[in-house]
Structures are given as C-alpha cells and as structure tokens.
Design an enzyme around this catalytic site. Structure first.
Site, PDB file in Angstrom:
ATOM      1  N   GLY A 159     -12.753  11.192   7.540  1.00  0.00           N
ATOM      2  CA  GLY A 159     -13.994  10.859   7.008  1.00  0.00           C
ATOM      3  C   GLY A 159     -15.061  10.284   7.846  1.00  0.00           C
ATOM      4  O   GLY A 159     -15.952   9.906   7.412  1.00  0.00           O
ATOM      5  N   PRO A 189      -9.860  12.023  13.194  1.00  0.00           N
ATOM      6  CA  PRO A 189     -11.249  12.064  13.424  1.00  0.00           C
ATOM      7  C   PRO A 189     -11.968  13.503  13.945  1.00  0.00           C
ATOM      8  O   PRO A 189     -12.609  13.787  14.962  1.00  0.00           O
ATOM      9  CB  PRO A 189     -11.552  11.201  14.854  1.00  0.00           C
ATOM     10  N   GLY A 190     -11.589  14.705  13.089  1.00  0.00           N
ATOM     11  CA  GLY A 190     -12.160  15.908  13.271  1.00  0.00           C
ATOM     12  C   GLY A 190     -13.643  15.992  13.264  1.00  0.00           C
ATOM     13  O   GLY A 190     -14.255  16.464  14.247  1.00  0.00           O
ATOM     14  N   TYR A 254     -19.113  24.236   0.718  1.00  0.00           N
ATOM     15  CA  TYR A 254     -18.009  23.529   0.674  1.00  0.00           C
ATOM     16  C   TYR A 254     -17.850  22.347   1.364  1.00  0.00           C
ATOM     17  O   TYR A 254     -16.944  21.401   1.013  1.00  0.00           O
ATOM     18  CB  TYR A 254     -17.003  24.568   1.375  1.00  0.00           C
ATOM     19  N   ASP A 255     -18.897  22.003   2.092  1.00  0.00           N
ATOM     20  CA  ASP A 255     -19.162  20.579   2.747  1.00  0.00           C
ATOM     21  C   ASP A 255     -20.144  19.896   2.333  1.00  0.00           C
ATOM     22  O   ASP A 255     -20.392  18.692   2.867  1.00  0.00           O
ATOM     23  CB  ASP A 255     -19.082  20.748   4.108  1.00  0.00           C
ATOM     24  N   CYS A 284     -26.574  40.463   0.465  1.00  0.00           N
ATOM     25  CA  CYS A 284     -27.464  40.915  -0.603  1.00  0.00           C
ATOM     26  C   CYS A 284     -27.326  39.895  -1.797  1.00  0.00           C
ATOM     27  O   CYS A 284     -27.746  40.232  -2.697  1.00  0.00           O
ATOM     28  CB  CYS A 284     -26.704  42.455  -1.150  1.00  0.00           C
ATOM     29  N   TYR A 314     -16.327  22.207  10.056  1.00  0.00           N
ATOM     30  CA  TYR A 314     -16.438  23.058   8.596  1.00  0.00           C
ATOM     31  C   TYR A 314     -17.541  24.091   8.484  1.00  0.00           C
ATOM     32  O   TYR A 314     -18.137  24.076   7.639  1.00  0.00           O
ATOM     33  CB  TYR A 314     -16.504  22.213   7.592  1.00  0.00           C
TER      34      TYR A 314
END
Length: 340
Positions: A159, A189-190, A254-255, A284, A314
């Site tokens: 987070g 901590p990604g 998604y993020d 398209c 992400y």
C-alpha cells in the site's frame, strides 16, 4: 534476489519463478490468504516456510495439503482512502480471531504471527492507516498468544506510495516500537519500488480533429494553430496510440490510475501551442479512451510519440492481446541516469 531480498508470492507460478532465480525457500512467503490446491502443494514441495490464512476453510486446506506450513493470520485493517481496497475480500474480522486460533491449534498448525494489508495505494492519511492497522494486529497477536501460539512475525503488507514514504515511515516505526517490540517485521513495498521507475512510450498512428458539430476531419487538411493564433477552430484534437486499456493502461480500470501523457520532447512538433486532446488506445472498443481534453501540442500527428510516466506498477502484468494487438510482449529498454 542478489541483494538478499525476500519475496512475497501469490501463486505456484510466482514461487517457481522466484526459486528459479536462486532464491532459497527460506526467503519466500506465500501471502495469498485463499490459495488454490495447486498453490498449497507447491508451497509444500518447494519448502516455502510461511503462508497466510483468514478462514477455517483455509486452515483445513492447509492441514490436508501442506501440514508442515507455518502460518500468519491475515486480519482486516483497511485504509479508508485506499486506491484499491482489499478488505472486502481478505482479512479476518476481530470476532473471528479466537475461533481461528483455536482451529489452528486443533489442527496442529503453528501461527507465527499476524499479517495485514491496508489496501493498494493507501491514499490520504496513509500514516494514520498504518498506525491503526498495527494496533489491530497487536490485538490479534494477543488473541493468538492466549491460544498458545508464539507470535514472532508481523507482515505489514503493502500500500506504500511510489517512490517516497514521507511521514509514513516514522509513523510505522513509532507504532511498531509501541505495539510490536522484538518481532520480525515483513513489508511488501511493490508499488514503492516499481511505480516510478518505468515510463511507457506510445507511438501515434492516427490523428484527426473533431469540430463542435461532431464532424471528423483529416488533420492534414487543416491549418495548424500557432502560438499567435492557438485556436483556429472550436475543435478537439484526437490521437490514436499503440497501447490502451487492454494493454498497460489496464491500470485505469484495475488500479484506478489516471495516467497523463506528455509529448516526446525531441519531436519538433511537440513545441507548438497546447490544445485540448483526446487520446484513444488501438483497439476497436470505444471504452479504450485514455484521456479527454488533455493539453497536448497541436502539431502532433502520425509518427509522434507520447510518453506516460510512473507506469511501473500494475500495468504490463495485466496486459492482453485483445483484437490481436499484442500488448504483452512489448520492447523494454533499460536506462541508467544520474542527476548532475
């Protein structure tokens, strides 16, 4: 891996990828609180020492497939402003802790600690969110100790914002000193490491101008606005680029990200007046719209490039090949730069 980092994994594939780098099993953690049977079997096979749980059902799955596992109780501790909340899906509530601790004891599964995740992108008052989460985890640790489990690990999850912690680190350290002295602390901590290190470059392969009346016109047939006369027509500029929401821009869905582009500075066409511009992705689907009314140089056209900063987290990991447009196997360039 070479620097001795540990690795938080969510699946069999991630465990195997990390082990293939030469990372010993002792430096892995299977931190998905609800795992598929194959993930549990891989954890046992590969010697992963720790995994998380938040339900009686998960404990019973672990006892069947991975009886030697050591556990962390995943508790719910949400950041109110998290970009991507996780507590709706994972984390045991306070009234469930005692029953979970008792079931782990009955099954002979040691619970070595507590884990939480405040949500991806903790948002406003992130420091307060971690302080609260550590307090919640400390209460859970007391319940585990009362059931006979030796609590020695706290996983404070992720987070964290990309690139800078600000006041978050001092707040966490103070809370740990007050509520969890002497335990091993694990963090994930990604986004902190990945988000700001990558810039996405997209080529412009289509351009047009659309007037207020709704007609689209070939941009080559229209005079380009200048600094002296920046708005010749009540129009919106529209550009089509080579990546979109079915590629790295899936982060918009998604993020909940809001990436904003700028023109590549080496393009002479990037030096003109700024005009409101809509940028579309290549597929398209009309949903594949990246920005609307964003100020970009009026002279941009086919062959120009837009760059999108802070695209390391992400993004490409969720890309697809929708419409036959492969946004997964894209070229990557690694640049090392040092500020003078």
């Amino acid at each position: 891996a070479a620097l001795g980092a540990r690795f938080d994994c969510a699946s069999e594939a991630e465990l195997r990828a990390v082990r293939a780098l030469g990372v010993p099993a002792s430096r892995t953690l299977l931190a998905n609180a609800c795992k598929r049977p194959r993930d549990l079997r891989a954890g046992a096979e590969l010697g992963c020492p720790l995994t998380t749980f938040d339900s009686v059902d998960e404990l019973r799955k672990v006892a069947r497939a991975w009886p030697g596992a050591r556990l962390l109780l995943r508790v719910r501790a949400d950041a109110p402003a998290a970009r991507c909340p996780l507590g709706n899906k994972y984390g045991a509530e306070a009234w469930e802790w005692a029953a979970l601790a008792a079931e782990a004891t009955r099954l002979g599964l040691p619970v070595d600690g507590v884990a939480f995740h405040v949500g991806s992108g903790a948002g406003a008052d992130a420091a307060g969110a971690y302080e609260n989460a550590i307090a919640v985890a400390a209460d859970a640790a007391e319940v585990l100790r009362a059931a006979g489990h030796a609590v020695s690990i706290l996983d404070i999850g992720g987070g964290f914002p990309g690139g800078a912690l600000g006041g978050i680190a001092p707040a966490i350290n103070a809370a740990l000193e007050a509520r969890f002295p002497g335990v091993e602390v694990v963090a994930e901590p990604g986004r902190f490491f990945a988000e700001r290190i990558a810039t996405l470059a997209t080529a412009v392969f289509g351009a047009r101008e659309r007037s207020a009346g709704g007609d689209a016109r070939d941009v080559d047939a229209i005079a380009t606005p200048t600094v002296e006369d920046p708005i010749l027509h009540p129009t919106t500029r529209e550009l089509f680029v080579t990546d979109g929401i079915y590629g790295s821009m899936n982060c918009m869905l998604y993020d909940h990200a809001s990436p904003l582009p700028r023109a590549l500075a080496t393009d002479d066409r990037a030096r003109g007046a700024l005009v409101p511009t809509t940028v579309f992705g290549p597929t398209c689907d009309g949903l594949d719209t990246l920005v609307r009314g964003h100020p970009l140089p009026a002279g941009l056209g086919v062959g120009s490039w837009l760059v999108w900063p802070d695209m390391g987290a992400y993004t490409i990991c969720g890309a697809s090949a929708f419409n036959g447009m492969d946004a997964v196997n894209v070229p990557r360039f690694y640049v090392w730069s040092v500020k003078p």
